[in-house]
Motif scaffolding. Structure first.
Motif, short mmCIF file in Angstrom:
data_model
loop_
_atom_site.label_atom_id
_atom_site.label_comp_id
_atom_site.label_asym_id
_atom_site.label_seq_id
_atom_site.Cartn_x
_atom_site.Cartn_y
_atom_site.Cartn_z
N GLN A 271 -19.27 -36.22 -36.73
CA GLN A 271 -19.76 -37.55 -37.27
C GLN A 271 -19.23 -38.73 -36.21
O GLN A 271 -20.27 -39.48 -35.70
CB GLN A 271 -19.23 -38.03 -38.38
N ALA B 12 -21.90 -40.76 -33.94
CA ALA B 12 -21.98 -42.21 -33.85
C ALA B 12 -22.00 -42.84 -32.65
O ALA B 12 -22.68 -44.07 -32.61
CB ALA B 12 -20.96 -42.73 -34.81
N ASN C 57 -21.01 -38.97 -49.65
CA ASN C 57 -19.85 -39.71 -49.04
C ASN C 57 -20.49 -41.28 -48.73
O ASN C 57 -21.49 -41.24 -47.91
CB ASN C 57 -19.41 -39.00 -47.76
N ARG D 231 -19.69 -43.13 -46.40
CA ARG D 231 -19.79 -43.37 -45.13
C ARG D 231 -21.06 -42.78 -44.42
O ARG D 231 -21.60 -43.65 -43.69
CB ARG D 231 -18.66 -42.65 -44.17
N ARG D 232 -21.71 -41.80 -44.94
CA ARG D 232 -23.13 -41.34 -44.68
C ARG D 232 -24.00 -42.33 -45.20
O ARG D 232 -25.13 -42.02 -44.56
CB ARG D 232 -23.06 -40.04 -45.25
N LEU E 122 -23.74 -45.58 -44.50
CA LEU E 122 -23.67 -46.67 -43.93
C LEU E 122 -24.84 -47.23 -43.30
O LEU E 122 -25.37 -48.30 -43.21
CB LEU E 122 -22.62 -46.58 -42.88
#
Length: 208
Positions: free
Chosen positions: A3, A7, A122, A124-125, A127
């Motif tokens: 990830q 990113a 999650n 964060r996924r 975002l």
């Protein structure tokens, strides 16, 4: 680890997007102007309350070209009252952007929590999609706030200026003083377009 590696190029590609860059620069500038609103208004020596009857003619029209623009009144003055238009626009921008950004932030937060709870993904996924959703919500919430004020049901009451209230008042003067409508009207178009470009750039990077 994957990830993080994914990113980094995503962020680099984002800033290479002309769509995102244009939206980010314009939106960032508008937010900066809104944040520095009181300081910028103080620099002009004006406020949105004071009447400047010496800046208007006996028929209520601003003296000078394009709505009375001058070194003293950067965007001209309001017909009939002579109130400084720059001070009104900056204060309206500050209030309306604060409402739109705040509303969008709350809506995005609720949306992320609901999706995360239902799908068990999650946070964060989520975002990337959340950023897209938020960027596109800002112009929608902004238009809702402006439209509500235009119809007379805004969150602010005179003499505090509102974007919608200015546009409503300007409709009565468009034939004789088009600048009074064009200044807040064009600024609204630019603001909405900036966040749409921002959202489009984010969408291409994180969703498409």
């Amino acid at each position: 680890m994957d990830q993080v590696e994914h990113a980094a190029p995503a962020r680099r590609g984002l800033w290479q997007s002309k769509t995102f860059l244009a939206g980010a620069v314009i939106a960032g500038f508008l937010v900066l102007v809104a944040g520095l609103g009181p300081l910028l208004t103080a620099m002009t020596g004006q406020d949105y309350l004071s009447f400047h009857l010496d800046s208007i003619d006996t028929d209520g029209m601003p003296r000078g070209d394009f709505g009375g623009i001058s070194g003293e009144h950067w965007l001209g003055v309001e017909p009939a009252t002579g109130r400084d238009l720059f001070a009104q626009v900056v204060d309206s921008l500050r209030f309306s952007l604060a409402v739109a950004l705040g509303a969008a932030a709350v809506e995005v937060l609720i949306g992320v929590l609901v999706v995360a709870a239902v799908t068990r993904r999650n946070v964060r996924r989520l975002l990337g999609p959340a950023l897209v959703y938020g960027a596109l919500l800002v112009p929608v919430d902004l238009i809702i706030e402006v439209r509500t004020a235009f119809l007379g049901f805004g969150l602010r009451r005179p003499p505090a200026p509102s974007w919608g209230g200015m546009l409503f008042s300007a409709t009565s003067w468009y034939g004789t003083d088009p600048a009074f409508l064009l200044v807040p009207g064009l600024l609204l178009v630019v603001t909405v377009l900036a966040f749409l470009l921002l959202g489009a750039g984010l969408y291409r990077r994180f969703v498409a």
